[in-house]
Design an enzyme around this catalytic site. Structure first.
Site, PDB file in Angstrom:
ATOM      1  N   ASN A   1      -7.566  -0.360  13.764  1.00 16.45           N
ATOM      2  CA  ASN A   1      -9.003  -0.546  13.499  1.00 16.45           C
ATOM      3  C   ASN A   1      -9.265  -1.853  12.730  1.00 16.45           C
ATOM      4  OD1 ASN A   1      -7.938   0.064  11.052  1.00 16.45           O
ATOM      5  ND2 ASN A   1      -9.286   1.790  10.596  1.00 16.45           N
TER       6      ASN A   1
ATOM      7  N   HIS B   1      -7.635  -2.678  10.052  1.00 18.46           N
ATOM      8  CA  HIS B   1      -7.369  -2.580   8.609  1.00 18.46           C
ATOM      9  C   HIS B   1      -6.166  -3.433   8.211  1.00 18.46           C
ATOM     10  CE1 HIS B   1      -4.578   1.252   8.540  1.00 18.46           C
ATOM     11  NE2 HIS B   1      -3.930   0.200   8.943  1.00 18.46           N
TER      12      HIS B   1
ATOM     13  N   GLU C   1      -9.934  -0.512   4.746  1.00 16.45           N
ATOM     14  CA  GLU C   1     -10.522   0.021   5.972  1.00 16.45           C
ATOM     15  C   GLU C   1     -11.819  -0.721   6.318  1.00 16.45           C
ATOM     16  OE1 GLU C   1      -8.753   1.821   7.735  1.00 16.45           O
ATOM     17  OE2 GLU C   1      -8.167   3.741   6.871  1.00 16.45           O
TER      18      GLU C   1
ATOM     19  N   ASP D   1       0.832  -1.208   0.000  1.00 18.67           N
ATOM     20  CA  ASP D   1       0.000   0.000   0.000  1.00 18.67           C
ATOM     21  C   ASP D   1       0.865   1.256   0.000  1.00 18.67           C
ATOM     22  OD1 ASP D   1       1.019  -0.222   2.549  1.00 18.67           O
ATOM     23  OD2 ASP D   1      -0.915  -0.339   3.562  1.00 18.67           O
TER      24      ASP D   1
END
Ligand code: GLP
Length: 242
Positions: free
Chosen positions: A136, A138, A143, A67
Site C-alpha cells: 500500500n 507504506h 501507513e 519497525d
C-alpha cells in the site's frame, strides 16, 4: 530522484549492496536503518558475502531497527527483529552493542518510541536508510495518511498491511498496531535507498512515481529527498511512465 531499473531482483539487490558497502567504507561509525521485509533479504546475503571477501566490515557501523509489530517479542518467528537477526545481524556477526532493537512487547509504547528516537538523536540522525515499498506504499509502518511524522510513531495497521502480514508468520498471528521510525525522521536520513521488486509491486511503484507527495501513498512522500535512489527490477518498473 535517481531511478535505476535492472533486469532481475538479484541485480537490484546487488546494486543496493554495492552502494551500502561503499557508504560503510566511506563512513564507519555511521547509523544505518534496514527494512526487515522480504525485499532486502538478498541485499543482506550479498553484503555478508562482501564481508567474507574483506570488501566491507559490517560491524564498523551502527544499526537501528526500522519497525516492529506491536505485541511480538524479538524471538517470535516473523517479527521484524527476528527476520533481521536470522538474515543479517547473527550471520554477519554484528555485536549487539551495535544494534538498537525494538521491543514489540514493551510495557509502555510511548517509552519505547522515545527510547528508539533518542538513540537516533544520539547518533546524529540516520545516515543511510534501506527501505522497501509495502503493497500500500507504506514505509516501515508509516501507513497511508500518516504523513511525515518526526520521531517514532505507533500506528494502527491498515487492512492491506494486516492481510499482507500473513506472509511473514508460520502460524496465524493477529497484528493490529506497528511501532516505527516516522517517515519524517527517515526523510532526514543523509541517503535513502528505496527498493521494490516483483510484478506485485508494479502498481504501487507507478503510484509512487506518478503521484509525488500524495499523502495516501507514503513512499511518494520521500521522492523529493535530495539523495534518494529508487532501485527497481524490470517487473516492478513495468507500469509507470516518466
Ligand atoms: C513490511 C514492513 C516494512 C517493509 C515493508 C515491505 O510490512 N513493515 O519494514 O519494508 O512492509 O515489505 P516487503 O519487502 O516484504 O514487501
Amino acid at each position: 530522484m535517481e531511478i535505476i531499473i535492472t533486469d532481475t531482483a538479484y541485480d537490484t539487490a546487488n546494486d543496493a549492496a554495492s552502494r551500502i558497502s561503499t557508504f560503510i567504507n566511506n563512513k564507519p561509525n555511521s547509523l544505518l536503518c534496514f527494512a526487515a521485509g522480504e525485499t532486502p533479504l538478498c541485499v543482506f546475503t550479498i553484503l555478508i558475502d562482501l564481508q567474507k571477501k574483506n570488501h566491507v566490515d559490517l560491524s564498523s557501523v551502527y544499526y537501528v531497527g526500522l519497525d516492529e509489530w506491536e505485541g511480538l517479542s524479538q524471538d517470535t518467528k516473523g517479527s521484524c527483529y527476528q527476520v533481521m537477526s536470522d538474515n543479517f545481524y547473527t550471520v554477519a556477526g554484528i555485536p549487539s552493542s551495535r544494534i538498537k532493537r525494538w521491543n514489540g512487547i514493551c510495557v509502555s509504547p510511548e517509552d519505547e518510541l522515545n527510547d528508539v528516537y533518542q538513540y537516533i538523536i544520539a547518533h546524529g540522525g540516520i545516515d543511510l536508510a534501506l527501505l522497501g515499498i509495502g503493497m500500500n506504499g507504506h514505509i516501515g509502518f508509516n501507513e497511508p495518511f500518516t504523513g511525515l511524522p518526526k520521531k517514532c510513531i505507533r500506528v494502527k495497521l491498515d487492512k492491506t498491511t494486516q492481510s499482507v502480514s500473513k506472509k511473514y508468520f508460520d502460524i496465524p498471528t493477529k497484528v493490529s498496531y506497528g511501532l516505527s521510525i516516522g517517515a519524517g525522521e527517515l526523510k532526514n536520513s543523509q541517503k535513502i535507498i528505496l527498493m521494490a521488486t516483483g510484478i506485485h509491486k508494479a502498481d504501487i511503484v507507478k503510484s509512487t512515481i506518478e503521484l509525488p507527495n500524495d499523502i495516501s501513498i507514503p513512499s511518494s512522500l520521500l521522492t523529493d529527498h535530495q539523495n534518494i535512489s529508487l532501485l527497481l527490477d524490470k517487473d516492478a518498473a513495468s507500469k509507470f511512465s516518466l
